[in-house]
Structure formats: C-alpha cells, structure tokens
Write an enzyme that holds these catalytic residues in place. Sequence first.
Site, mmCIF file in Angstrom:
data_model
loop_
_atom_site.group_PDB
_atom_site.id
_atom_site.type_symbol
_atom_site.label_atom_id
_atom_site.label_comp_id
_atom_site.label_asym_id
_atom_site.label_seq_id
_atom_site.Cartn_x
_atom_site.Cartn_y
_atom_site.Cartn_z
ATOM 1 N N MET A 135 0.819 -1.213 0.000
ATOM 2 C CA MET A 135 0.000 0.000 0.000
ATOM 3 C C MET A 135 0.858 1.271 0.000
ATOM 4 O O MET A 135 0.564 2.238 0.706
ATOM 5 C CB MET A 135 -0.957 -0.025 1.199
ATOM 6 C CG MET A 135 -1.827 -1.276 1.254
ATOM 7 S SD MET A 135 -2.786 -1.583 -0.264
ATOM 8 C CE MET A 135 -4.150 -0.478 0.029
ATOM 9 N N ARG A 136 1.903 1.260 -0.793
ATOM 10 C CA ARG A 136 2.772 2.435 -0.917
ATOM 11 C C ARG A 136 2.995 2.732 -2.387
ATOM 12 O O ARG A 136 3.133 1.802 -3.186
ATOM 13 C CB ARG A 136 4.149 2.159 -0.288
ATOM 14 C CG ARG A 136 4.099 1.783 1.164
ATOM 15 C CD ARG A 136 3.887 2.996 2.031
ATOM 16 N NE ARG A 136 3.751 2.629 3.441
ATOM 17 C CZ ARG A 136 3.509 3.512 4.404
ATOM 18 N NH1 ARG A 136 3.392 4.797 4.131
ATOM 19 N NH2 ARG A 136 3.379 3.124 5.646
ATOM 20 N N ASN A 157 1.816 -4.797 -10.362
ATOM 21 C CA ASN A 157 0.933 -4.528 -9.220
ATOM 22 C C ASN A 157 -0.424 -5.152 -9.485
ATOM 23 O O ASN A 157 -0.836 -5.272 -10.644
ATOM 24 C CB ASN A 157 0.763 -3.018 -9.039
ATOM 25 C CG ASN A 157 -0.128 -2.668 -7.869
ATOM 26 O OD1 ASN A 157 -0.032 -3.284 -6.801
ATOM 27 N ND2 ASN A 157 -0.999 -1.695 -8.049
ATOM 28 N N HIS A 159 -4.458 -4.548 -8.569
ATOM 29 C CA HIS A 159 -5.328 -3.499 -8.038
ATOM 30 C C HIS A 159 -6.772 -3.995 -8.002
ATOM 31 O O HIS A 159 -7.250 -4.583 -8.973
ATOM 32 C CB HIS A 159 -5.218 -2.231 -8.896
ATOM 33 C CG HIS A 159 -6.041 -1.117 -8.348
ATOM 34 N ND1 HIS A 159 -5.676 -0.419 -7.225
ATOM 35 C CD2 HIS A 159 -7.238 -0.624 -8.728
ATOM 36 C CE1 HIS A 159 -6.611 0.464 -6.947
ATOM 37 N NE2 HIS A 159 -7.576 0.366 -7.846
#
Length: 276
Positions: A135-136, A157, A159
Amino acid sequence: MKKKIRVGALISGGGTNLQAIIDASRTGAIDADMVFVGADNPAAKGLERARRHGISEFVVDYAAVIRASRQDGGKVRPPGDFQLEDVRAKQAIFPPSADRKTVDAYLTSRAVAEALLLKAMPPGSFDLLVLAGFMRNLTPYFIDRVNTDRARPRIMNIHPALLPAFPGTDGYGDTFRYGCKVAGCTVHFVDYGEDSGPIIGQRAFAVHEDDTLEAVRQRGLEQEWQLYPECIQLFAQGRLKTERMRYERPGGRAYERTIVKIRSESGSSRSEAGSS
Ligand code: GAR
C-alpha cells in the site's frame, strides 16, 4: 527442466495474493521461484507466510522513516544518488499544481525508504518484483533503479478495481459505493503514476442486488488469486511486450499511451493472432 524466473514480493498486509503466487510456484503452475518477501511494516501478517515457506523476508518500516523525516523538519538526508529535480519532473502521483514543498518532502522521505528496499533486494537478485497488497506508491527513484531497460518493465501490481476506474487504496469499496454493476481487478506494470501503468490482465464479475461490500471483496480476491499467477506466467514465458501507441482523437488531438501486447506462445501478439 524449464528455466524459472526469480520473483520478489512486497506486501503490507495479510498476503493472500502472496500465498496464491507461492502456491502456484510450488505446484509448478508457474515457472517462478519466490526469492524474497519484503514488507513496509513489521506487523504485516503475510510475513508469516514467507517464514512458513522458508522464503527470506525483510521489513522497511515506512512509518518510522516518514516519522523521522518529519521530526527532522524535512531535512532528512536523501540517498547519495537521489536527484530531486529529476524525480520531481518524472513523478505523476501529484498533479503539477501540487504544493512544491509537500511534493519534495514526500519524494525525499519515500526515497529514503526506497534506498533501504534496494539495499535489502538488490535489483540483480530478482527478475520480477510483484506488489501484492503493497500500500505504498513507488517513486521514479526506485522504479528507475529496477527498470534499467525501459522497454522491459519488471514491477507488477494488482489493483482491486477495473482500472482506470477507481485507482487508490480502496478499489472494491469505491466500486461498491459508486453503485457499479460490474466489479473487477487489474494486474498492470507500475509506472510513475498511481495505478496508471500498462494493463496486463483484468477479471470482471457481476455485483448482485443483495451483495455486501464484504461479499464483493471476497469474490474479487478469489479472482485476484487466479489472475496474478496467470500474469506472472505470461511474464515468465517472455510473452509480454510493451508498445508505445499513438492515436488521433476526434478533433485531431493526439493520444499516446504505452500498452501491453500479449504474444501467443508461438510468438505473434494476441491481436495479430486474431484472438482476445
Ligand atoms: C488486494 O485486494 C489487492 O488487490 C489490494 O490489497 C489487497 C491485498 O490483499 N491492493 C491494493 O489495494 C493496492 N492499491 P492480500 O494482502 O490478501 O493479498
């Protein structure tokens, strides 16, 4: 024996996607070995999953780094090879109108944390880095040191929304509260913006009249556990190719975007091969 790619993962929480990827690599469903798991906080439950499988782990405590940089009045010393102007010019997390001091303090503190990440996971030690509930945002400082060949991005990533709808930290929540009839998840390469990179794969599913957010989240996660290993396998097979596209929009305005083309196993891209 098939050559396996070395995959590293970054997490922040429970790590169910991490588990799905570890399982897929252990059963041979994907040609990959998980070589490390890093977390941005020591309480990340997913670290236990790494431990259980004998995978090396590390923590870079982002909150502590950010706290220290605030206490220092923003004077925290960035890594020696950090060039603020270059990173600021490339970043696409903040709009151009954002307050310069805020942007600079953000980029500098994140680069301090990212230098620690790079020390724990030297870019030569892995082929692909997967963000699995990390979560960065990563800044251009970090991304450029991993993606040394711009034509071959290697940070992915996952999502919890059908991008480009609902980027940010609560994809399923935003989808549900908006009243969408379809929800989904997306795997994409990471670029300099927030959840804005070239899309590799997506899964969609219906939101029913009597659904709760928790039910949507659960069905979404089940889709994620299938989608992420599939996308990693495409990468392992060398089937992902990025291409810069240029289109004329009605009215003559040009639109440019880097997209992912998926080659068929015989080498041509899917669109060339006529399937979808
Ligand atoms: C997943 O739903 C993932 O898509 C999301 O966090 C969850 C992590 O679950 N990621 C993001 O929101 C990134 N912006 P997990 O820790 O059980 O894999």
